[in-house]
Write an enzyme that holds these catalytic residues in place. Structure first.
Site, PDB file in Angstrom:
ATOM      1  N   ASP A   1      -1.915  -1.580  12.427  1.00  0.00           N
ATOM      2  CA  ASP A   1      -2.943  -1.710  11.389  1.00  0.00           C
ATOM      3  C   ASP A   1      -3.894  -2.814  11.849  1.00  0.00           C
ATOM      4  O   ASP A   1      -3.632  -3.513  12.842  1.00  0.00           O
ATOM      5  CB  ASP A   1      -2.278  -2.065  10.040  1.00  0.00           C
ATOM      6  CG  ASP A   1      -3.271  -2.085   8.870  1.00  0.00           C
ATOM      7  OD1 ASP A   1      -4.358  -1.474   8.982  1.00  0.00           O
ATOM      8  OD2 ASP A   1      -2.957  -2.719   7.842  1.00  0.00           O
TER       9      ASP A   1
ATOM     10  N   HIS B   1       0.870  -1.192   0.000  1.00  0.00           N
ATOM     11  CA  HIS B   1       0.000   0.000   0.000  1.00  0.00           C
ATOM     12  C   HIS B   1       0.904   1.238   0.000  1.00  0.00           C
ATOM     13  O   HIS B   1       0.986   1.976   0.984  1.00  0.00           O
ATOM     14  CB  HIS B   1      -0.909  -0.038   1.229  1.00  0.00           C
ATOM     15  CG  HIS B   1      -2.058   0.928   1.167  1.00  0.00           C
ATOM     16  ND1 HIS B   1      -2.383   1.661   0.039  1.00  0.00           N
ATOM     17  CD2 HIS B   1      -2.974   1.291   2.115  1.00  0.00           C
ATOM     18  CE1 HIS B   1      -3.442   2.417   0.291  1.00  0.00           C
ATOM     19  NE2 HIS B   1      -3.814   2.206   1.539  1.00  0.00           N
TER      20      HIS B   1
END
Ligand code: CP
Ligand code: NVA
Length: 330
Positions: free
Chosen positions: A242, A147
């Site tokens: 995360d 990402h």
């Protein structure tokens, strides 16, 4: 290179040589490319992109998303609008890929219609196929492996706070997922001291780690990958986590809650970081799972500026990849 800036003449930071490139992982940019995006994003944020509101006039950016998105979708669409470009949001079911048309045919056809393709999908090999077939830049808006656009926004947020990235100690605790992989590559490119702690069996991707280690050898970055969250966080200036179950792993969520419990960013774990440490999370977050509400909603959480920085990073990416050479700035 230099960039078209509309009709005014405010100097823009040079965007290195990023025009026409794909962005699948941060190593596609190299250290100078990441540096250029950080500078350009900061400039665009300061000026609210007022000097470049026509820079991409007449351009079209397609977004093809096979996964949900709030931040990435809206920031790419908002950034395109602020630069004068049009965006087309294509859900999986909207185009013939859903009925079996190949990525290659789709990429070749769309290359005649649009100026960039932003793709969010599962297998990273899919964005590689898009990039190989398309004649226009392809940007990875998240795969199971990486990402990259998020990490540029995170590093912008940390550089805003601490003034520099080189040597900065940051800890990532949790799943060795797409974010962990891209943090490793991004930290390597920016010469940081990144400590990653995951449960055994949930380590970062071996290929991403090997890439990051190769890059780190050139920049002097320090990368530590282990299983002890306390050791990773000790003295760190930034603590990052995360979700424990990423998109596509929903059926593993319950089992993962047990395994990942020792990696939760609780006030106790966060207290082991440096006194001026900040907390980052790419969002969406689950309070009471990977992070305690006291931490993510506390005074040292930078999750909102981090999310807002996404807009200026996406604008910098679109401008750097699609902007015209101008010849008199940069
Ligand atoms: N952080 C992030 O990529 O958020 P979205 O999934 O909402 O795009
Ligand atoms: N690791 C998360 C990041 C979401 C922005 C996921 O892939 O779902």
């Amino acid at each position: 290179m230099a960039l078209a800036r509309g009709k005014t003449h405010t100097p823009l930071p040079a965007a290195a040589d990023l025009r026409g490139r794909d962005l699948l992982e941060l190593d596609d940019l190299g250290p100078t490319g990441v540096r250029a995006l950080l500078d350009l994003a900061r400039h665009l944020r300061t000026t609210r992109a007022a000097d470049v509101r026509h820079a991409l006039e007449g351009r079209v950016v397609a977004l093809f998303f096979r996964k949900a998105s709030t931040r990435t979708r809206v920031t790419f669409e908002s950034a395109a609008a602020r630069l004068g470009a049009t965006s087309l949001f294509l859900r999986e079911g909207d185009i013939q890929i859903a009925r079996g048309e190949s990525i290659e045919d789709t990429a070749r056809v769309l290359s005649g219609y649009v100026d960039a393709i932003v793709v969010r999908t599962y297998a990273h090999a899919e964005v590689e196929r898009w990039a190989a077939a398309a004649d226009v830049p392809v940007v990875n808006a998240l795969t199971d492996l990486a990402h990259p656009t998020q990490v540029v926004a995170d590093w912008l947020t940390l550089e805003d706070r601490f003034g520099q990235l080189g040597g900065l100690a940051a800890a990532y605790v949790g799943d060795g997922n797409n974010m962990a992989n891209s943090y490793l590559v991004g930290a390597a490119l920016c010469g940081m001291d990144l400590r990653v702690a995951t449960p055994p069996g949930y380590e970062p991707d071996a290929g991403a780690l090997a890439l990051a280690r190769r890059l780190a050898a050139a920049t002097g970055a320090r990368l530590t990958v282990g299983h002890d969250p306390h050791a990773a966080v000790a003295g760190a200036r930034a603590v990052i986590t995360d979700v424990w179950a990423s998109m596509g792993q929903e059926q593993e969520a319950e089992a993962r809650r047990q395994v990942f419990a020792p990696y939760a960013v609780t006030p106790e774990l966060f207290a082991r970081a440096a006194q001026d440490a900040v907390f980052l999370h790419c969002l969406p977050a689950h309070r009471g799972e990977e992070v305690a509400a006291e931490v993510i909603d506390g005074p040292r959480s930078l999750v909102l500026p981090e999310a807002h920085n996404r807009l200026w990073v996406e604008a910098a990416i679109l401008l750097a990849l699609l902007g015209e050479e101008d010849g008199d700035v940069g």
